[in-house]
Scaffold this motif. Structure first.
Motif, PDB file in Angstrom:
ATOM      1  N   LEU A 215     -15.790  -9.135 -30.865  1.00 14.40           N
ATOM      2  CA  LEU A 215     -16.314  -9.308 -30.917  1.00 14.40           C
ATOM      3  C   LEU A 215     -17.842  -8.312 -30.765  1.00 14.40           C
ATOM      4  CD1 LEU A 215     -16.636 -12.609 -28.295  1.00 14.40           C
ATOM      5  CD2 LEU A 215     -16.409 -12.146 -31.066  1.00 14.40           C
TER       6      LEU A 215
ATOM      7  N   SER B 276     -21.417 -23.284 -23.496  1.00 15.81           N
ATOM      8  CA  SER B 276     -21.109 -24.128 -24.130  1.00 15.81           C
ATOM      9  C   SER B 276     -21.470 -25.082 -25.146  1.00 15.81           C
ATOM     10  CB  SER B 276     -20.032 -22.816 -24.751  1.00 15.81           C
ATOM     11  OG  SER B 276     -19.367 -23.227 -24.547  1.00 15.81           O
TER      12      SER B 276
ATOM     13  N   CYS C 199     -22.005 -15.839 -28.254  1.00 10.94           N
ATOM     14  CA  CYS C 199     -20.809 -16.187 -26.922  1.00 10.94           C
ATOM     15  C   CYS C 199     -20.825 -16.169 -25.744  1.00 10.94           C
ATOM     16  CB  CYS C 199     -18.900 -14.955 -27.317  1.00 10.94           C
ATOM     17  SG  CYS C 199     -17.880 -15.496 -26.062  1.00 10.94           S
ATOM     18  N   ARG C 200     -20.358 -17.489 -25.470  1.00  4.80           N
ATOM     19  CA  ARG C 200     -21.338 -17.364 -23.492  1.00  4.80           C
ATOM     20  C   ARG C 200     -19.920 -16.879 -22.051  1.00  4.80           C
ATOM     21  NH1 ARG C 200     -25.283 -20.940 -23.137  1.00  4.80           N
ATOM     22  NH2 ARG C 200     -27.199 -20.766 -24.312  1.00  4.80           N
TER      23      ARG C 200
ATOM     24  N   ILE D 244     -15.863 -18.240 -35.982  1.00  6.72           N
ATOM     25  CA  ILE D 244     -17.109 -17.866 -35.328  1.00  6.72           C
ATOM     26  C   ILE D 244     -18.078 -18.296 -36.060  1.00  6.72           C
ATOM     27  CG2 ILE D 244     -15.848 -16.169 -33.147  1.00  6.72           C
ATOM     28  CD1 ILE D 244     -17.449 -13.929 -35.618  1.00  6.72           C
TER      29      ILE D 244
ATOM     30  N   ASP E 150     -21.953 -10.160 -32.692  1.00  7.27           N
ATOM     31  CA  ASP E 150     -22.399 -11.242 -32.819  1.00  7.27           C
ATOM     32  C   ASP E 150     -22.046 -12.079 -31.283  1.00  7.27           C
ATOM     33  OD1 ASP E 150     -21.118 -14.345 -33.667  1.00  7.27           O
ATOM     34  OD2 ASP E 150     -21.092 -14.698 -31.952  1.00  7.27           O
TER      35      ASP E 150
ATOM     36  N   THR F 268     -24.244 -22.551 -29.082  1.00  8.53           N
ATOM     37  CA  THR F 268     -23.366 -21.169 -28.508  1.00  8.53           C
ATOM     38  C   THR F 268     -21.459 -21.766 -28.450  1.00  8.53           C
ATOM     39  OG1 THR F 268     -23.853 -22.448 -26.008  1.00  8.53           O
ATOM     40  CG2 THR F 268     -24.893 -20.569 -27.174  1.00  8.53           C
ATOM     41  N   TYR F 269     -21.052 -20.595 -28.330  1.00  9.11           N
ATOM     42  CA  TYR F 269     -19.684 -21.147 -27.846  1.00  9.11           C
ATOM     43  C   TYR F 269     -19.446 -20.200 -27.182  1.00  9.11           C
ATOM     44  CZ  TYR F 269     -18.741 -16.834 -30.520  1.00  9.11           C
ATOM     45  OH  TYR F 269     -18.424 -15.544 -31.015  1.00  9.11           O
ATOM     46  N   SER F 270     -18.036 -20.671 -26.820  1.00 10.39           N
ATOM     47  CA  SER F 270     -16.270 -19.844 -25.911  1.00 10.39           C
ATOM     48  C   SER F 270     -15.342 -20.115 -26.341  1.00 10.39           C
ATOM     49  CB  SER F 270     -16.542 -20.601 -24.528  1.00 10.39           C
ATOM     50  OG  SER F 270     -17.886 -20.672 -23.795  1.00 10.39           O
ATOM     51  N   ILE F 271     -14.583 -19.071 -26.364  1.00  6.95           N
ATOM     52  CA  ILE F 271     -13.275 -18.761 -26.682  1.00  6.95           C
ATOM     53  C   ILE F 271     -11.910 -19.272 -25.686  1.00  6.95           C
ATOM     54  CG2 ILE F 271     -11.816 -17.771 -27.568  1.00  6.95           C
ATOM     55  CD1 ILE F 271     -14.306 -15.473 -29.314  1.00  6.95           C
TER      56      ILE F 271
ATOM     57  N   ILE G 187     -15.085 -16.307 -22.619  1.00  2.77           N
ATOM     58  CA  ILE G 187     -14.056 -15.238 -23.497  1.00  2.77           C
ATOM     59  C   ILE G 187     -12.838 -16.110 -22.132  1.00  2.77           C
ATOM     60  CG2 ILE G 187     -12.137 -14.437 -24.723  1.00  2.77           C
ATOM     61  CD1 ILE G 187     -14.122 -12.676 -25.576  1.00  2.77           C
TER      62      ILE G 187
END
Length: 263
Positions: free
Chosen positions: A130, A175, A138-139, A103, A135, A112-115, A141
């Motif tokens: 998270l 993301s 994150c958009r 991350i 953090d 932005t990110y997704s997991i 999971i």
């Protein structure tokens, strides 16, 4: 001078581990020596929360000995980041968890990110983690709902499914990048030649790569005397924690008010 990094596989050696270790060596710089450490006497699977506690205890007992052995940093090979936060209380050398490293790296790739991880139980735990890392970028999971122990048996299917899910997730979440929240998924993609992107142009963060590169950077700072874990708050040293490493688990007992064991 060669930097020395311990890559700690959080369990006993398995056939799947050999693929991971090969990739770890490929990701490391020529000036890095990566030595793999396995755990014995721990549950074979870290996915269960209870089994993870036993694994973390073994890691906490191991980490001081790695520092004493002269390692410049240690990377833990699981996106649960087991014993990383707790271990920093006990050692001065850098400790790196794949999720935390991923991350952090994601911020250099997108805002932005997704997991994407292997299963819903893992996804639930990563969501809690998270929150610990505080953090908010994150958009979402998501999980493939695949057994990580069977992934190496059909790497092409894992890669195809992952690429399809990454495209769907980025469109649904809006993301910029997808963090692979499972080291085995990252291993499968890397074994197929996909490290930084999938499906041509979709950026992903490989947690094994992220952890090794973070460990190398922090090892350089540590060796130069320019890395220091803060002992003022969360990571403040505790004599009771050091003493606890020598305790033997003999089981808990229930006692009455006179101290007599009743269960």
């Amino acid at each position: 001078m060669t930097r020395r990094i311990a890559y700690v596989y959080p369990g006993p050696r398995t056939p799947d581990a050999d693929t991971t270790l090969k990739l770890v060596s490929e990701f490391a710089s020529p000036e890095t020596t990566v030595e793999t450490v396995f755990l014995e006497g721990v549950p074979p699977d870290i996915e269960g929360y209870a089994s993870r506690q036993f694994t973390e205890l073994a890691l906490l007992r191991l980490l001081p000995s790695l520092q004493d052995a002269g390692f410049d940093a240690a990377a833990i090979g699981c996106c649960y980041d087991p014993a990383v936060l707790l271990g920093r209380e006990l050692v001065d050398m850098p400790l790196v968890g794949p999720l935390e490293a991923s991350i952090n790296l994601a911020s250099y790739v997108g805002r932005t990110y997704s997991i994407l991880t292997d299963g819903p139980k893992v996804a639930a735990w990563l969501g809690d983690l998270l929150n610990v890392y505080r953090d908010a970028r994150c958009r979402g999971i998501h999980s493939l709902d695949l057994d990580p122990h069977a992934m190496f048996e059909d790497v092409p299917t894992v890669c195809t499914t992952t690429a399809s899910e990454v495209r769907r997730i980025m469109a649904a979440d809006g993301s910029d990048v997808v963090v692979l929240g499972c080291t085995v998924i990252g291993d499968c993609l890397a074994a197929a030649g996909s490290v930084a992107t999938v499906d041509g142009d979709l950026p992903v963060i490989n947690p094994v790569l992220a952890s090794i590169k973070a460990a190398e950077m922090l090892a350089d700072l540590y060796r130069a005397g320019r890395y220091s874990v803060s002992r003022q708050g969360f990571y403040a040293s505790s004599a009771s924690s050091v003493e606890a490493l020598g305790f033997e688990l003999s089981g808990a007992s229930l006692q009455d008010e006179q101290g007599r064991r009743i269960a």
